[in-house]
Design an enzyme around this catalytic site. Structure first.
Site, PDB file in Angstrom:
ATOM      1  N   GLU A  98      12.313  -3.250 -20.282  1.00  0.00           N
ATOM      2  CA  GLU A  98      12.230  -2.506 -19.013  1.00  0.00           C
ATOM      3  C   GLU A  98      11.979  -1.025 -19.300  1.00  0.00           C
ATOM      4  O   GLU A  98      11.210  -0.352 -18.609  1.00  0.00           O
ATOM      5  CB  GLU A  98      13.514  -2.682 -18.193  1.00  0.00           C
ATOM      6  CG  GLU A  98      13.741  -4.092 -17.701  1.00  0.00           C
ATOM      7  CD  GLU A  98      12.557  -4.655 -16.911  1.00  0.00           C
ATOM      8  OE1 GLU A  98      12.022  -3.945 -16.052  1.00  0.00           O
ATOM      9  OE2 GLU A  98      12.154  -5.802 -17.179  1.00  0.00           O
ATOM     10  N   TRP A 123      -6.359  -0.749   5.757  1.00  0.00           N
ATOM     11  CA  TRP A 123      -4.969  -0.400   6.101  1.00  0.00           C
ATOM     12  C   TRP A 123      -4.869  -0.142   7.602  1.00  0.00           C
ATOM     13  O   TRP A 123      -5.841   0.300   8.217  1.00  0.00           O
ATOM     14  CB  TRP A 123      -4.498   0.833   5.334  1.00  0.00           C
ATOM     15  CG  TRP A 123      -4.565   0.714   3.851  1.00  0.00           C
ATOM     16  CD1 TRP A 123      -5.385   1.423   3.018  1.00  0.00           C
ATOM     17  CD2 TRP A 123      -3.792  -0.158   3.001  1.00  0.00           C
ATOM     18  NE1 TRP A 123      -5.174   1.046   1.705  1.00  0.00           N
ATOM     19  CE2 TRP A 123      -4.197   0.078   1.666  1.00  0.00           C
ATOM     20  CE3 TRP A 123      -2.801  -1.118   3.244  1.00  0.00           C
ATOM     21  CZ2 TRP A 123      -3.650  -0.587   0.578  1.00  0.00           C
ATOM     22  CZ3 TRP A 123      -2.250  -1.786   2.157  1.00  0.00           C
ATOM     23  CH2 TRP A 123      -2.679  -1.524   0.841  1.00  0.00           C
ATOM     24  N   ASN A 142      15.968  -2.690  -8.153  1.00  0.00           N
ATOM     25  CA  ASN A 142      14.559  -2.960  -8.468  1.00  0.00           C
ATOM     26  C   ASN A 142      13.990  -4.148  -7.697  1.00  0.00           C
ATOM     27  O   ASN A 142      12.884  -4.083  -7.161  1.00  0.00           O
ATOM     28  CB  ASN A 142      14.399  -3.196  -9.968  1.00  0.00           C
ATOM     29  CG  ASN A 142      12.966  -3.485 -10.332  1.00  0.00           C
ATOM     30  OD1 ASN A 142      12.076  -2.670 -10.063  1.00  0.00           O
ATOM     31  ND2 ASN A 142      12.699  -4.650 -10.897  1.00  0.00           N
ATOM     32  N   TRP A 201       4.216   1.104  -7.174  1.00  0.00           N
ATOM     33  CA  TRP A 201       3.642   0.869  -5.841  1.00  0.00           C
ATOM     34  C   TRP A 201       2.276   0.209  -5.959  1.00  0.00           C
ATOM     35  O   TRP A 201       1.957  -0.716  -5.232  1.00  0.00           O
ATOM     36  CB  TRP A 201       3.567   2.178  -5.030  1.00  0.00           C
ATOM     37  CG  TRP A 201       4.844   2.415  -4.279  1.00  0.00           C
ATOM     38  CD1 TRP A 201       5.911   3.177  -4.685  1.00  0.00           C
ATOM     39  CD2 TRP A 201       5.217   1.857  -3.008  1.00  0.00           C
ATOM     40  NE1 TRP A 201       6.910   3.113  -3.748  1.00  0.00           N
ATOM     41  CE2 TRP A 201       6.516   2.323  -2.709  1.00  0.00           C
ATOM     42  CE3 TRP A 201       4.598   1.011  -2.102  1.00  0.00           C
ATOM     43  CZ2 TRP A 201       7.193   1.969  -1.532  1.00  0.00           C
ATOM     44  CZ3 TRP A 201       5.263   0.650  -0.932  1.00  0.00           C
ATOM     45  CH2 TRP A 201       6.545   1.127  -0.662  1.00  0.00           C
ATOM     46  N   TRP A 216       8.520  -0.587 -19.614  1.00  0.00           N
ATOM     47  CA  TRP A 216       7.743  -0.383 -18.377  1.00  0.00           C
ATOM     48  C   TRP A 216       7.690   1.107 -18.020  1.00  0.00           C
ATOM     49  O   TRP A 216       6.666   1.606 -17.540  1.00  0.00           O
ATOM     50  CB  TRP A 216       8.357  -1.180 -17.218  1.00  0.00           C
ATOM     51  CG  TRP A 216       7.832  -2.577 -17.160  1.00  0.00           C
ATOM     52  CD1 TRP A 216       8.441  -3.696 -17.655  1.00  0.00           C
ATOM     53  CD2 TRP A 216       6.573  -3.012 -16.614  1.00  0.00           C
ATOM     54  NE1 TRP A 216       7.637  -4.788 -17.437  1.00  0.00           N
ATOM     55  CE2 TRP A 216       6.495  -4.406 -16.794  1.00  0.00           C
ATOM     56  CE3 TRP A 216       5.508  -2.354 -15.987  1.00  0.00           C
ATOM     57  CZ2 TRP A 216       5.401  -5.159 -16.362  1.00  0.00           C
ATOM     58  CZ3 TRP A 216       4.422  -3.108 -15.562  1.00  0.00           C
ATOM     59  CH2 TRP A 216       4.374  -4.484 -15.752  1.00  0.00           C
ATOM     60  N   TRP A 262      -0.078   1.829   0.748  1.00  0.00           N
ATOM     61  CA  TRP A 262       1.001   1.981  -0.246  1.00  0.00           C
ATOM     62  C   TRP A 262       1.363   3.449  -0.473  1.00  0.00           C
ATOM     63  O   TRP A 262       2.492   3.774  -0.820  1.00  0.00           O
ATOM     64  CB  TRP A 262       0.623   1.299  -1.570  1.00  0.00           C
ATOM     65  CG  TRP A 262      -0.594   1.863  -2.284  1.00  0.00           C
ATOM     66  CD1 TRP A 262      -1.877   1.445  -2.171  1.00  0.00           C
ATOM     67  CD2 TRP A 262      -0.622   2.972  -3.208  1.00  0.00           C
ATOM     68  NE1 TRP A 262      -2.714   2.198  -2.970  1.00  0.00           N
ATOM     69  CE2 TRP A 262      -1.968   3.137  -3.617  1.00  0.00           C
ATOM     70  CE3 TRP A 262       0.341   3.821  -3.737  1.00  0.00           C
ATOM     71  CZ2 TRP A 262      -2.363   4.135  -4.528  1.00  0.00           C
ATOM     72  CZ3 TRP A 262      -0.044   4.811  -4.639  1.00  0.00           C
ATOM     73  CH2 TRP A 262      -1.377   4.961  -5.021  1.00  0.00           C
TER      74      TRP A 262
HETATM   75  P1  FAD Z   1      17.484  -1.096 -15.597  1.00  0.00           P
HETATM   76  O1  FAD Z   1      17.164  -2.486 -15.179  1.00  0.00           O
HETATM   77  O2  FAD Z   1      18.804  -0.876 -16.220  1.00  0.00           O
HETATM   78  O3  FAD Z   1      16.308  -0.652 -16.568  1.00  0.00           O
HETATM   79  C1  FAD Z   1      16.465   0.365 -17.582  1.00  0.00           C
HETATM   80  C2  FAD Z   1      15.431   1.444 -17.409  1.00  0.00           C
HETATM   81  O4  FAD Z   1      14.119   0.918 -17.560  1.00  0.00           O
HETATM   82  C3  FAD Z   1      15.438   2.095 -16.031  1.00  0.00           C
HETATM   83  O5  FAD Z   1      16.447   3.068 -15.929  1.00  0.00           O
HETATM   84  C4  FAD Z   1      14.024   2.660 -15.942  1.00  0.00           C
HETATM   85  O6  FAD Z   1      13.921   3.889 -16.638  1.00  0.00           O
HETATM   86  C5  FAD Z   1      13.212   1.610 -16.692  1.00  0.00           C
HETATM   87  N1  FAD Z   1      12.618   0.642 -15.768  1.00  0.00           N
HETATM   88  C6  FAD Z   1      13.151  -0.501 -15.303  1.00  0.00           C
HETATM   89  N2  FAD Z   1      12.259  -1.157 -14.521  1.00  0.00           N
HETATM   90  C7  FAD Z   1      11.138  -0.398 -14.478  1.00  0.00           C
HETATM   91  C8  FAD Z   1       9.874  -0.519 -13.843  1.00  0.00           C
HETATM   92  N3  FAD Z   1       9.555  -1.573 -13.082  1.00  0.00           N
HETATM   93  N4  FAD Z   1       8.983   0.483 -13.995  1.00  0.00           N
HETATM   94  C9  FAD Z   1       9.251   1.561 -14.754  1.00  0.00           C
HETATM   95  N5  FAD Z   1      10.432   1.719 -15.399  1.00  0.00           N
HETATM   96  C10 FAD Z   1      11.366   0.766 -15.265  1.00  0.00           C
HETATM   97  N6  FAD Z   1      11.728   3.635 -11.535  1.00  0.00           N
HETATM   98  C11 FAD Z   1      11.926   4.942 -11.746  1.00  0.00           C
HETATM   99  O7  FAD Z   1      12.580   5.312 -12.733  1.00  0.00           O
HETATM  100  N7  FAD Z   1      11.399   5.892 -10.894  1.00  0.00           N
HETATM  101  C12 FAD Z   1      10.684   5.548  -9.794  1.00  0.00           C
HETATM  102  O8  FAD Z   1      10.220   6.420  -9.072  1.00  0.00           O
HETATM  103  C13 FAD Z   1      10.498   4.165  -9.520  1.00  0.00           C
HETATM  104  N8  FAD Z   1       9.825   3.767  -8.414  1.00  0.00           N
HETATM  105  C14 FAD Z   1       9.645   2.417  -8.171  1.00  0.00           C
HETATM  106  C15 FAD Z   1       8.916   2.019  -7.042  1.00  0.00           C
HETATM  107  C16 FAD Z   1       8.727   0.659  -6.774  1.00  0.00           C
HETATM  108  C17 FAD Z   1       7.934   0.225  -5.566  1.00  0.00           C
HETATM  109  C18 FAD Z   1       9.264  -0.306  -7.658  1.00  0.00           C
HETATM  110  C19 FAD Z   1       9.060  -1.778  -7.399  1.00  0.00           C
HETATM  111  C20 FAD Z   1       9.971   0.080  -8.785  1.00  0.00           C
HETATM  112  C21 FAD Z   1      10.168   1.440  -9.066  1.00  0.00           C
HETATM  113  N9  FAD Z   1      10.881   1.874 -10.207  1.00  0.00           N
HETATM  114  C22 FAD Z   1      11.043   3.213 -10.448  1.00  0.00           C
HETATM  115  C23 FAD Z   1      11.315   0.913 -11.232  1.00  0.00           C
HETATM  116  C24 FAD Z   1      12.735   0.354 -11.098  1.00  0.00           C
HETATM  117  O9  FAD Z   1      12.968  -0.102  -9.799  1.00  0.00           O
HETATM  118  C25 FAD Z   1      13.832   1.343 -11.495  1.00  0.00           C
HETATM  119  O10 FAD Z   1      13.531   1.937 -12.722  1.00  0.00           O
HETATM  120  C26 FAD Z   1      15.166   0.608 -11.630  1.00  0.00           C
HETATM  121  O11 FAD Z   1      15.526   0.032 -10.395  1.00  0.00           O
HETATM  122  C27 FAD Z   1      16.234   1.582 -12.069  1.00  0.00           C
HETATM  123  O12 FAD Z   1      17.475   0.936 -12.140  1.00  0.00           O
HETATM  124  P2  FAD Z   1      18.222   0.827 -13.540  1.00  0.00           P
HETATM  125  O13 FAD Z   1      18.242   2.161 -14.206  1.00  0.00           O
HETATM  126  O14 FAD Z   1      19.538   0.188 -13.268  1.00  0.00           O
HETATM  127  O15 FAD Z   1      17.262  -0.166 -14.324  1.00  0.00           O
END
Ligand code: FAD
Length: 499
Positions: A298, A329, A364, A405, A301, A382
């Protein structure tokens, strides 16, 4: 919390004459003292020469995208925490506002500094400022040194045969893993000698936090920004949550993820600190190995999104797949406002948007569901959803937000196919089976039985009455019928596929 005086004293006066000119460390999205290459090198040089180190933060709204309101709140707290940490090492944090290249060159002139250090940010607008700064400093005979930034691997290292960045996550992550462990994190400097007289703004004059109305109560309840809290959260995650991460990470009704995203966004923790701490914990306790692997992917990502942003500076405004440029849109201010306020009539969607408003984050899985609902069921661009997230997320990230997005909308890199339209009822039933998440954020539905909580419109009038719900009054009717919304989305998509 730091004594405000530490941050707000407009002048910091040196009691002894420094034996060497000061070194400026320009702090950016790296608001920490440990594993900070620029600061580490400055402190090392200072230890040899006796030079003081000036820790400088510049609020420069022209550098990339200006942070949204929730992120500005976080920034204020993070700077306070950093100021306190610097003060314990006899240093002080200098705050200045304005175009960074000009401001830093001025501080160098005022303080007599001969060197400026910073960690690079691999994003076009930030790199442009770095170049301006280098030339402004060079004109005055001041050295500049840029250190590796906040990525596990710089974008230049992961390229395809044509020299372009990868657009598919799995091979990207395989390449990152093949490079082996990133360098070990660096320790925080033990002490920073006080800086010479340098004027500093006060945090209050920057007005990063809301005045009246003060909407930040939920953020204060939820978060403790700062490096110490970030490290504690990482430790806690590895100890208690990592083992169940694979199964729980999709469950918004559980504390199944790390909640590190805003700490990472502001660089209170570096990805390589996370990497090494996680690998170390998995070596000590092999039971968490699968959870750690998934968790690091993650983090991958985040890295992937940053690399995409590096290659596509207009990620927040331009479809990565150009065929989406003609997408039909349907702008709809009323529907957008119902979505923003969590009043769509779909409980899982409303819960997510209310969680976001209150805490500055959203789970997420629910981010995916609400984003899909906006672009597919409502056919709203979006970019409108992305902007709302940008303003309301404390973790709003210039790479991750638009990249995700675009991924949900189907126009991004490695995107979910447009024809995959999430059913918000089934998503709710699958990932919030007892409705605990919905009950928490949509309290007007708290007495609806679990089998109906994700579709209260299916309840009989007696069931609704005994749960105290009047559809259309205490909770809205669905603003769009799922089956019709899905059909409409697929028809719209068919138009661009033909075109
Ligand atoms: P964990 O599951 O503990 O993951 C660990 C770390 O991995 C996160 O802290 C984050 O840095 C990274 N990560 C996890 N999933 C993703 C992902 N899909 N994309 C990129 N990095 C990821 N994340 C952001 O940090 N900033 C945003 O602005 C953001 N906008 C989002 C918008 C949409 C529409 C979606 C679907 C996802 C977005 N995310 C974003 C990704 C993700 O939702 C969050 O990183 C996550 O919910 C953070 O929770 P956590 O720290 O407990 O994640």
């Amino acid at each position: 919390m730091v004594n405000e005086a530490t941050l707000t004293t407009p002048r910091t006066t040196l009691s002894t004459t420094p034996s060497a000119p000061p070194i400026i460390v320009w702090l950016r999205d790296d608001l920490r003292l440990s594993d900070h290459p620029a600061l580490h090198a400055a402190a090392k040089a200072a230890a040899k020469t006796g030079a003081p180190v000036i820790c400088l933060y510049v609020l420069d709204d022209s550098a990339g995208r200006a942070p949204g309101a929730a992120a500005r709140w976080w920034l204020a707290q993070s700077l306070r925490a950093l100021g306190a940490d610097i003060a314990t090492r006899d240093g002080s944090l200098i705050l200045r506002k304005g175009p960074a290249a000009r401001v830093i060159a001025e501080v160098a002139r005022e303080s007599g500094a001969r060197t400026v250090h910073w960690n690079g940010i691999a994003q076009a607008p930030h790199q442009a400022i770095e170049r301006q700064l280098e030339s402004a400093l060079a004109k005055n005979g001041v050295d500049s040194q840029c250190f590796p930034g906040d990525l596990l691997v710089p974008p230049a290292v992961i390229r395809n045969k044509e020299g372009r960045g990868l657009r598919v996550f799995t091979p990207f992550w395989r390449r990152v893993l093949a490079l082996g462990d990133p360098p070990k994190p660096l320790p925080a400097p033990k002490d920073l000698r006080p800086a010479p007289t340098v004027a500093s703004d006060t945090l209050e004059t920057w007005k990063l936090e809301p005045g009246k109305p003060d909407w930040a109560g939920g953020l204060r309840e939820t978060w403790t920004p700062g490096e110490a809290s970030a490290r504690a959260r990482l430790r806690d995650f590895l100890k208690h949550t990592a083992q169940g991460y694979v199964g729980d990470r999709d469950r918004p009704d559980r504390e199944g993820t790390s909640r590190l995203s805003p700490h990472l966004r502001f660089g209170e923790l570096s990805p390589r600190q996370v990497w090494h701490a996680a690998r170390f914990a998995a070596a000590e306790n092999p039971a968490i190995g699968p959870g750690v692997d998934k968790f690091l992917s993650e983090l991958g990502w985040r890295e992937f999104c940053r690399h995409l942003l590096h290659d596509h500076p207009n990620l927040a405004t331009e479809n990565l797949q150009a065929n989406f440029d003609g997408f039909p849109w349907k702008p709809d201010a009323k529907a957008l406002s119902a979505w923003q306020r969590g009043r769509t009539g779909y409980p899982i969607v409303d819960a997510g948007l209310r969680e976001l408003w209150h805490t500055g984050v959203m789970h997420n899985r629910v981010r995916m569901v609400v984003a899909s609902f906006l672009v597919k069921h409502l056919l709203i661009d979006w970019r409108d959803g992305e902007s709302w997230f940008w303003d309301t997320l404390v973790d709003a990230d210039a790479g991750s937000n638009p990249a995700n997005w675009q991924w949900v909308a189907g126009c991004g890199a490695d995107a979910a196919p447009y024809f995959r339209v999430f059913n918000p009822v089934l998503q709710g039933e699958r990932f919030d089976p007892d409705g605990a998440y919905v009950r928490r954020w949509v309290p007007e539905l708290k007495d609806v039985p679990p089998e109906l909580i994700h579709q209260p419109w299916q309840a009989t009038p007696i069931e609704l009455a005994s749960a105290g719900v009047t559809l259309g009054k205490s909770y809205p009717h669905p603003i769009v019928d799922h089956a019709k919304g899905r059909e409409r989305a697929l028809t719209a998509y068919a138009k661009i596929r033909k075109g």
